[in-house]
Design a protein around this motif. Structure first.
Motif, PDB file in Angstrom:
ATOM      1  N   ARG A 224      95.869  66.157 -39.833  1.00  0.00           N
ATOM      2  CA  ARG A 224      95.074  67.320 -39.504  1.00  0.00           C
ATOM      3  C   ARG A 224      94.225  66.998 -38.281  1.00  0.00           C
ATOM      4  NH1 ARG A 224      93.626  66.827 -44.615  1.00  0.00           N
ATOM      5  NH2 ARG A 224      91.443  67.313 -44.403  1.00  0.00           N
TER       6      ARG A 224
ATOM      7  N   ASN B 102      87.765  72.054 -42.387  1.00  0.00           N
ATOM      8  CA  ASN B 102      88.657  71.054 -42.969  1.00  0.00           C
ATOM      9  C   ASN B 102      89.388  70.182 -41.958  1.00  0.00           C
ATOM     10  OD1 ASN B 102      88.387  71.132 -45.741  1.00  0.00           O
ATOM     11  ND2 ASN B 102      89.598  73.009 -45.887  1.00  0.00           N
TER      12      ASN B 102
ATOM     13  N   LYS C  53      89.486  64.422 -40.144  1.00  0.00           N
ATOM     14  CA  LYS C  53      88.348  63.512 -40.197  1.00  0.00           C
ATOM     15  C   LYS C  53      87.323  63.912 -39.151  1.00  0.00           C
ATOM     16  CE  LYS C  53      91.356  60.176 -39.577  1.00  0.00           C
ATOM     17  NZ  LYS C  53      92.272  59.064 -39.184  1.00  0.00           N
ATOM     18  N   ILE C  54      86.108  63.500 -39.370  1.00  0.00           N
ATOM     19  CA  ILE C  54      85.057  63.649 -38.355  1.00  0.00           C
ATOM     20  C   ILE C  54      84.597  62.245 -38.014  1.00  0.00           C
ATOM     21  CG2 ILE C  54      82.766  64.554 -37.815  1.00  0.00           C
ATOM     22  CD1 ILE C  54      83.172  66.709 -39.927  1.00  0.00           C
ATOM     23  N   ILE C  55      84.790  61.861 -36.783  1.00  0.00           N
ATOM     24  CA  ILE C  55      84.397  60.534 -36.316  1.00  0.00           C
ATOM     25  C   ILE C  55      83.164  60.691 -35.441  1.00  0.00           C
ATOM     26  CG2 ILE C  55      85.119  58.521 -34.973  1.00  0.00           C
ATOM     27  CD1 ILE C  55      88.041  59.406 -35.487  1.00  0.00           C
TER      28      ILE C  55
ATOM     29  N   PHE D 297      80.934  55.950 -36.979  1.00  0.00           N
ATOM     30  CA  PHE D 297      80.584  56.359 -38.343  1.00  0.00           C
ATOM     31  C   PHE D 297      81.334  57.644 -38.640  1.00  0.00           C
ATOM     32  CE2 PHE D 297      77.486  58.540 -35.679  1.00  0.00           C
ATOM     33  CZ  PHE D 297      77.404  59.799 -36.257  1.00  0.00           C
ATOM     34  N   SER D 298      81.152  58.200 -39.829  1.00  0.00           N
ATOM     35  CA  SER D 298      81.839  59.461 -40.143  1.00  0.00           C
ATOM     36  C   SER D 298      80.919  60.400 -40.895  1.00  0.00           C
ATOM     37  CB  SER D 298      83.089  59.196 -40.982  1.00  0.00           C
ATOM     38  OG  SER D 298      82.728  58.796 -42.278  1.00  0.00           O
TER      39      SER D 298
ATOM     40  N   PHE E 118      81.637  63.605 -43.797  1.00  0.00           N
ATOM     41  CA  PHE E 118      82.706  64.226 -44.564  1.00  0.00           C
ATOM     42  C   PHE E 118      83.106  65.550 -43.907  1.00  0.00           C
ATOM     43  CE2 PHE E 118      80.721  61.817 -48.211  1.00  0.00           C
ATOM     44  CZ  PHE E 118      81.737  60.894 -48.290  1.00  0.00           C
TER      45      PHE E 118
ATOM     46  N   SER F 194      83.751  68.200 -45.239  1.00  0.00           N
ATOM     47  CA  SER F 194      83.084  69.313 -45.921  1.00  0.00           C
ATOM     48  C   SER F 194      81.698  69.602 -45.350  1.00  0.00           C
ATOM     49  CB  SER F 194      82.971  69.010 -47.414  1.00  0.00           C
ATOM     50  OG  SER F 194      82.262  67.798 -47.615  1.00  0.00           O
TER      51      SER F 194
ATOM     52  N   LEU G 236      76.507  56.633 -43.875  1.00  0.00           N
ATOM     53  CA  LEU G 236      77.272  57.723 -44.491  1.00  0.00           C
ATOM     54  C   LEU G 236      76.425  58.779 -45.190  1.00  0.00           C
ATOM     55  CD1 LEU G 236      80.163  58.824 -45.186  1.00  0.00           C
ATOM     56  CD2 LEU G 236      79.912  57.612 -47.358  1.00  0.00           C
ATOM     57  N   LEU G 237      75.572  58.361 -46.124  1.00  0.00           N
ATOM     58  CA  LEU G 237      74.800  59.353 -46.884  1.00  0.00           C
ATOM     59  C   LEU G 237      73.861  60.138 -45.974  1.00  0.00           C
ATOM     60  CD1 LEU G 237      73.894  57.438 -50.173  1.00  0.00           C
ATOM     61  CD2 LEU G 237      75.699  59.140 -49.791  1.00  0.00           C
TER      62      LEU G 237
ATOM     63  N   ASP H 289      75.431  68.044 -47.467  1.00  0.00           N
ATOM     64  CA  ASP H 289      76.011  69.384 -47.303  1.00  0.00           C
ATOM     65  C   ASP H 289      75.483  70.048 -46.031  1.00  0.00           C
ATOM     66  OD1 ASP H 289      77.394  69.124 -49.647  1.00  0.00           O
ATOM     67  OD2 ASP H 289      75.925  70.211 -50.861  1.00  0.00           O
TER      68      ASP H 289
END
Ligand SMILES: [Mg+2]
Ligand SMILES: [Mg+2]
Lengths: 236, 236
Positions: A2, A102, A105-107, A131-132, A134, A136, A204-205, A210
């Motif tokens: 994707r 969707n 990936k998000i880099i 880093f990434s 999500f 979503s 990450l977090l 959201d």
């Protein structure tokens, strides 16, 4: 495979005075819904779009699928559509969505602005810090709900590179073949969750709550941008 | 929302002697292809499966979509299918795939085995250390191509929790409502790319190379596992 969103690498040497709109030219791809129907749109001007799925009914109705299936066809159909007499729709009569949802990936690239490095007192990285977020996290422009887990929400405007072609071990000279276009993101960060002692130092977090990746409504095709290293982007 | 894979949290206090097969019971969901057609399968026994899409033609043909659409329906149909006289297919006549592809996210928990913490000389974390792998890392059992970028490939068996229900701020007491089942992963890591000086200390690149998340072929439904904190899992 994707499509992939890549937060810009190359602004490392530029300053971050930056428009939540990239200057507008002809080929802007977007997603919208009208009367409960989700479609891909092509922008005509600031106030009008054309429904690309009405013009070209065999295209998927979301940008990510259309890019993966055949990004060249998406471009060709969008160009034909713009030159057609297809009916124009006012943006006031539709709901605009983020231009891609969707992504595979998000880099993200950390410490990619010279002035941000100075601001947080870090040396300029010698190679990209990857880093990434999500997938979503992607949302559109407008208000978002701030998660209760953070008291230190930070915003930062980023150029987003939309990659539509599966890639591995790409030579720098061939990199642009894989780029479909650009958009702009607000790279939201829970700044109070980034430290050596929080989550083992992992971003990450802090980066992936959201709605932490609001995107501008349009993807601008790569040929519309003369020098991607010399753009002003900003948040409004 | 798409299904989520979560590498087990709770093995923190157990040792990592661990089967690339969780002991087999009745409800095993899998994905396979036969004659170029991708289907969801239900396992009958070690050597036979049933094509769930043939039994229940209105189900999606991939597990992730079926879980998101209606995970209860997937379960009900799988149970009905097992009790039916539907024709059994030998696993030797099909290609087994990973039991879920394109999960919405893969959440990994670092330093989750007591003996691994001792091995690498780190204190036991007081809260989960969360990292991710790209969803595109998922692959099936079997040989993988080792990326040229690493000379330090490390393997580690992990229990995978498959989450099928969108969740936010979940109370511990309600957590299991969100779990669909379990599978087993090989959590591959480029060990030579994990250090404070590599990629700014971020695990992402070391954890997310192509094929770095091989999965066992079956998802076992949660009611098949009596005590998830007391399982032996191992790599073969
Ligand atoms: Mg940023
Ligand atoms: Mg592990």
């Amino acid at each position: 495979m994707r499509a992939v969103l890549l937060f810009k690498l190359t602004s490392l040497l530029s300053d971050s005075s930056c428009a939540y709109s990239v200057c507008r030219r002809k080929m802007h791809i977007l997603q919208f819904s009208q009367a409960g129907r989700h479609s891909i749109g092509v922008r005509v001007d600031d106030t009008n779009i054309i429904n690309l799925n009405d013009f070209s009914p065999d295209l998927p109705t979301d940008v990510c699928s259309a890019l993966c299936l055949d990004h060249k066809k998406l471009l060709t159909e969008a160009a034909r559509c713009l030159q057609s007499t297809s009916s124009r729709i006012s943006v006031d009569d539709v709901t605009l969505h983020p231009p891609i949802t969707n992504p595979g990936k998000i880099i993200g690239i950390g410490l990619n602005y010279k002035d941000h490095c100075e601001e947080v007192g870090k040396p300029l990285p010698t190679e990209p810090l990857v880093f990434s977020k999500f997938s979503s996290c992607v949302t559109g422009s407008g208000e978002i709900q701030i998660p209760s887990a953070t008291k230190g929400l930070d915003y930062e405007c980023e150029l987003v590179v939309v990659i539509s072609k599966e890639a591995r071990n790409v030579k720098e000279a061939d990199a642009m073949e894989h780029v479909f276009g650009y958009t702009v993101a607000n790279d939201l960060t829970a700044r109070d969750m980034v430290s050596a002692t929080k989550n083992g130092g992992q971003f990450l977090l802090a980066k992936s709550m959201d709605n932490f990746c609001p995107l501008f409504s349009d993807i601008v095709t790569k040929d519309e941008i003369e020098d991607v290293h010399n753009l002003n982007i900003s948040l409004k």
